[in-house]
Design a protein around this motif. Structure first.
Motif, PDB file in Angstrom:
ATOM      1  N   LEU A 177       0.832  -1.255   0.048  1.00 28.35           N
ATOM      2  CA  LEU A 177      -0.071   0.076   0.108  1.00 28.35           C
ATOM      3  C   LEU A 177       0.872   1.440  -0.110  1.00 28.35           C
ATOM      4  CD1 LEU A 177      -2.893   1.483   0.260  1.00 28.35           C
ATOM      5  CD2 LEU A 177      -2.525   1.003   2.862  1.00 28.35           C
ATOM      6  N   GLU A 178       0.309   2.118  -0.735  1.00 33.37           N
ATOM      7  CA  GLU A 178       0.997   3.627  -0.678  1.00 33.37           C
ATOM      8  C   GLU A 178      -0.112   4.603  -0.519  1.00 33.37           C
ATOM      9  OE1 GLU A 178       3.508   4.690  -4.133  1.00 33.37           O
ATOM     10  OE2 GLU A 178       4.770   2.734  -3.820  1.00 33.37           O
ATOM     11  N   VAL A 179       0.001   5.650   0.317  1.00 29.22           N
ATOM     12  CA  VAL A 179      -1.088   6.577   0.644  1.00 29.22           C
ATOM     13  C   VAL A 179      -0.660   7.806   0.164  1.00 29.22           C
ATOM     14  CG1 VAL A 179      -2.046   7.690   2.567  1.00 29.22           C
ATOM     15  CG2 VAL A 179      -1.606   5.055   2.678  1.00 29.22           C
ATOM     16  N   VAL A 180      -1.809   8.749  -0.310  1.00 26.30           N
ATOM     17  CA  VAL A 180      -1.454   9.933  -0.696  1.00 26.30           C
ATOM     18  C   VAL A 180      -2.415  10.725   0.234  1.00 26.30           C
ATOM     19  CG1 VAL A 180      -2.032  11.470  -2.556  1.00 26.30           C
ATOM     20  CG2 VAL A 180      -1.251   9.303  -3.124  1.00 26.30           C
ATOM     21  N   VAL A 181      -1.732  11.673   0.894  1.00 30.33           N
ATOM     22  CA  VAL A 181      -2.392  12.553   1.745  1.00 30.33           C
ATOM     23  C   VAL A 181      -2.552  13.830   1.163  1.00 30.33           C
ATOM     24  CG1 VAL A 181      -1.991  13.645   4.163  1.00 30.33           C
ATOM     25  CG2 VAL A 181      -1.122  11.406   3.899  1.00 30.33           C
ATOM     26  N   PRO A 182      -3.893  14.088   0.914  1.00 30.39           N
ATOM     27  CA  PRO A 182      -3.949  15.470   0.049  1.00 30.39           C
ATOM     28  C   PRO A 182      -3.792  16.787   0.820  1.00 30.39           C
ATOM     29  CG  PRO A 182      -6.132  13.828   0.088  1.00 30.39           C
ATOM     30  CD  PRO A 182      -5.210  13.514   1.016  1.00 30.39           C
ATOM     31  N   ALA A 183      -4.097  16.781   2.126  1.00 29.92           N
ATOM     32  CA  ALA A 183      -3.570  17.972   2.722  1.00 29.92           C
ATOM     33  C   ALA A 183      -3.086  17.539   4.343  1.00 29.92           C
ATOM     34  CB  ALA A 183      -4.862  19.013   3.053  1.00 29.92           C
ATOM     35  N   GLU A 184      -2.492  18.544   5.082  1.00 29.98           N
ATOM     36  CA  GLU A 184      -2.041  18.184   6.234  1.00 29.98           C
ATOM     37  C   GLU A 184      -3.305  18.108   7.360  1.00 29.98           C
ATOM     38  OE1 GLU A 184       0.870  17.175   7.136  1.00 29.98           O
ATOM     39  OE2 GLU A 184       1.250  17.483   5.052  1.00 29.98           O
ATOM     40  N   GLU A 185      -4.407  18.809   6.825  1.00 31.95           N
ATOM     41  CA  GLU A 185      -5.670  18.715   7.631  1.00 31.95           C
ATOM     42  C   GLU A 185      -6.629  17.700   7.158  1.00 31.95           C
ATOM     43  OE1 GLU A 185      -7.196  22.805   7.701  1.00 31.95           O
ATOM     44  OE2 GLU A 185      -5.395  23.429   8.771  1.00 31.95           O
ATOM     45  N   TYR A 186      -6.186  16.825   6.413  1.00 33.22           N
ATOM     46  CA  TYR A 186      -7.147  16.044   5.650  1.00 33.22           C
ATOM     47  C   TYR A 186      -7.650  15.082   6.910  1.00 33.22           C
ATOM     48  CZ  TYR A 186      -8.325  11.968   2.676  1.00 33.22           C
ATOM     49  OH  TYR A 186      -9.102  10.906   1.862  1.00 33.22           O
ATOM     50  N   ARG A 187      -7.028  14.264   7.667  1.00 32.31           N
ATOM     51  CA  ARG A 187      -7.498  13.236   8.762  1.00 32.31           C
ATOM     52  C   ARG A 187      -8.485  13.894   9.365  1.00 32.31           C
ATOM     53  NH1 ARG A 187      -6.500  12.115  14.084  1.00 32.31           N
ATOM     54  NH2 ARG A 187      -6.601   9.895  14.773  1.00 32.31           N
ATOM     55  N   PRO A 188      -8.293  15.224  10.015  1.00 28.00           N
ATOM     56  CA  PRO A 188      -9.423  15.718  11.028  1.00 28.00           C
ATOM     57  C   PRO A 188     -10.831  15.973  10.265  1.00 28.00           C
ATOM     58  CG  PRO A 188      -7.441  16.780  11.148  1.00 28.00           C
ATOM     59  CD  PRO A 188      -7.108  15.962  10.184  1.00 28.00           C
ATOM     60  N   GLY A 189     -10.685  15.727   8.856  1.00 25.19           N
ATOM     61  CA  GLY A 189     -11.755  16.228   8.067  1.00 25.19           C
ATOM     62  C   GLY A 189     -12.530  15.208   7.814  1.00 25.19           C
ATOM     63  N   LEU A 190     -11.862  13.916   8.299  1.00 21.89           N
ATOM     64  CA  LEU A 190     -12.819  12.583   7.799  1.00 21.89           C
ATOM     65  C   LEU A 190     -13.683  12.222   9.134  1.00 21.89           C
ATOM     66  CD1 LEU A 190      -9.837  10.538   6.425  1.00 21.89           C
ATOM     67  CD2 LEU A 190     -11.736  11.557   5.345  1.00 21.89           C
ATOM     68  N   PRO A 191     -14.629  11.463   8.908  1.00 19.15           N
ATOM     69  CA  PRO A 191     -15.364  11.067  10.019  1.00 19.15           C
ATOM     70  C   PRO A 191     -14.399  10.706  11.314  1.00 19.15           C
ATOM     71  CG  PRO A 191     -16.440  10.325   8.013  1.00 19.15           C
ATOM     72  CD  PRO A 191     -15.020  10.725   7.557  1.00 19.15           C
ATOM     73  N   GLU A 192     -14.755  10.724  12.303  1.00 13.88           N
ATOM     74  CA  GLU A 192     -13.822  10.542  13.594  1.00 13.88           C
ATOM     75  C   GLU A 192     -13.940   9.093  13.945  1.00 13.88           C
ATOM     76  OE1 GLU A 192     -13.539  11.437  18.459  1.00 13.88           O
ATOM     77  OE2 GLU A 192     -14.771  12.744  17.172  1.00 13.88           O
ATOM     78  N   GLY A 235       1.579  18.649  -0.066  1.00 15.43           N
ATOM     79  CA  GLY A 235       2.378  19.827   0.440  1.00 15.43           C
ATOM     80  C   GLY A 235       1.195  20.942   0.893  1.00 15.43           C
ATOM     81  N   MET A 236      -0.100  20.628   0.650  1.00 16.58           N
ATOM     82  CA  MET A 236      -1.129  21.842   0.832  1.00 16.58           C
ATOM     83  C   MET A 236      -1.725  21.318   2.378  1.00 16.58           C
ATOM     84  SD  MET A 236      -3.243  21.333  -2.652  1.00 16.58           S
ATOM     85  CE  MET A 236      -4.181  22.816  -2.420  1.00 16.58           C
ATOM     86  N   ALA A 237      -2.033  22.540   2.990  1.00 17.36           N
ATOM     87  CA  ALA A 237      -2.443  22.654   4.439  1.00 17.36           C
ATOM     88  C   ALA A 237      -3.724  22.150   4.618  1.00 17.36           C
ATOM     89  CB  ALA A 237      -1.968  23.640   5.091  1.00 17.36           C
ATOM     90  N   VAL A 238      -4.725  23.064   3.918  1.00 19.32           N
ATOM     91  CA  VAL A 238      -6.354  23.230   4.164  1.00 19.32           C
ATOM     92  C   VAL A 238      -6.873  21.990   3.338  1.00 19.32           C
ATOM     93  CG1 VAL A 238      -8.337  24.341   3.964  1.00 19.32           C
ATOM     94  CG2 VAL A 238      -6.197  25.464   4.553  1.00 19.32           C
ATOM     95  N   SER A 239      -7.640  21.062   4.093  1.00 20.43           N
ATOM     96  CA  SER A 239      -8.422  19.784   3.138  1.00 20.43           C
ATOM     97  C   SER A 239      -9.565  20.513   2.834  1.00 20.43           C
ATOM     98  CB  SER A 239      -8.604  18.847   4.495  1.00 20.43           C
ATOM     99  OG  SER A 239      -9.110  17.729   3.834  1.00 20.43           O
ATOM    100  N   ASP A 240      -9.374  21.072   1.474  1.00 17.15           N
ATOM    101  CA  ASP A 240     -10.715  21.541   0.774  1.00 17.15           C
ATOM    102  C   ASP A 240     -10.716  20.664  -0.637  1.00 17.15           C
ATOM    103  OD1 ASP A 240      -8.621  22.700  -0.562  1.00 17.15           O
ATOM    104  OD2 ASP A 240      -9.099  24.554  -0.004  1.00 17.15           O
ATOM    105  N   SER A 241     -11.699  21.053  -1.480  1.00 18.03           N
ATOM    106  CA  SER A 241     -11.845  20.538  -2.655  1.00 18.03           C
ATOM    107  C   SER A 241     -10.532  20.447  -3.672  1.00 18.03           C
ATOM    108  CB  SER A 241     -12.759  21.229  -3.302  1.00 18.03           C
ATOM    109  OG  SER A 241     -14.364  20.914  -2.860  1.00 18.03           O
ATOM    110  N   ALA A 242     -10.021  21.661  -3.551  1.00 13.62           N
ATOM    111  CA  ALA A 242      -8.541  21.698  -4.340  1.00 13.62           C
ATOM    112  C   ALA A 242      -7.545  20.872  -3.845  1.00 13.62           C
ATOM    113  CB  ALA A 242      -7.937  23.141  -4.096  1.00 13.62           C
ATOM    114  N   ALA A 243      -7.325  20.859  -2.647  1.00  9.57           N
ATOM    115  CA  ALA A 243      -6.432  19.830  -1.938  1.00  9.57           C
ATOM    116  C   ALA A 243      -6.833  18.317  -2.405  1.00  9.57           C
ATOM    117  CB  ALA A 243      -6.399  19.840  -0.563  1.00  9.57           C
TER     118      ALA A 243
END
Length: 157
Positions: free
Chosen positions: A60-75, A95-103
């Motif tokens: 498995l390889e994981v892509v993390v869209p933004a540093e704030e991605y995990r907190p935006g997922l359901p707890e 390298g993006m910080a905010v977990s939004d549509s662009a990220a």
């Protein structure tokens, strides 16, 4: 073979069961230990795919869209997310910080750039918002990455 995943979240119980069956069959037939699954591991098809890849001996390889991605997922998904990240052989970041549509779209573009084929749990309809499954499928098409749609016959969201 390197396979990426994109797909609809929030599926009903019957559609979830059927999608899980499609993913299980596809991963089982997809190369076993030679399969590298690439996923953003959101709740739903992203995580189910990753779990099947690991269960059948793939990596498995994981892509993390933004540093704030995990907190935006359901707890309730955080423990699954953390477990899957810990099992990843490699973690890619936008390298993006905010977990939004662009990220999310940027993460999907990174994912598509890493794979030989994209599997899409997609109902064939337009995206409900920028960066949705249809946008990822379209991006893969523009970049020449083959797409395999995995959607249960007659199902709807």
């Amino acid at each position: 073979m390197r396979v990426g995943i994109t797909g609809h979240r929030g599926l009903g119980a019957d559609v979830e069961r059927r999608v899980r069956g499609l993913l299980d069959s596809a991963v089982r037939g997809g190369g076993g230990i030679d399969l590298v699954g690439v996923s953003c591991i959101a709740d739903g098809p992203d995580a189910w795919f990753a779990e099947y890849v690991l269960a059948y001996g793939g990596s498995l390889e994981v892509v993390v869209p933004a540093e704030e991605y995990r907190p935006g997922l359901p707890e309730e998904h955080w423990a699954v997310y953390d477990r899957l990240v810990s099992r990843a052989g490699e973690v890619h970041r936008t390298g993006m910080a905010v977990s939004d549509s662009a990220a999310h779209m940027a993460g999907s573009e990174v994912l598509v750039g890493l794979v030989d084929e994209l599997w899409a749990v997609w109902d064939g309809k337009p995206a409900r918002g920028y960066g949705g499954t249809a946008d990822v499928v379209a991006y893969a098409g523009r970049t020449g990455v083959p797409v395999r749609v995995l959607w249960p016959e007659g199902a709807s969201r």
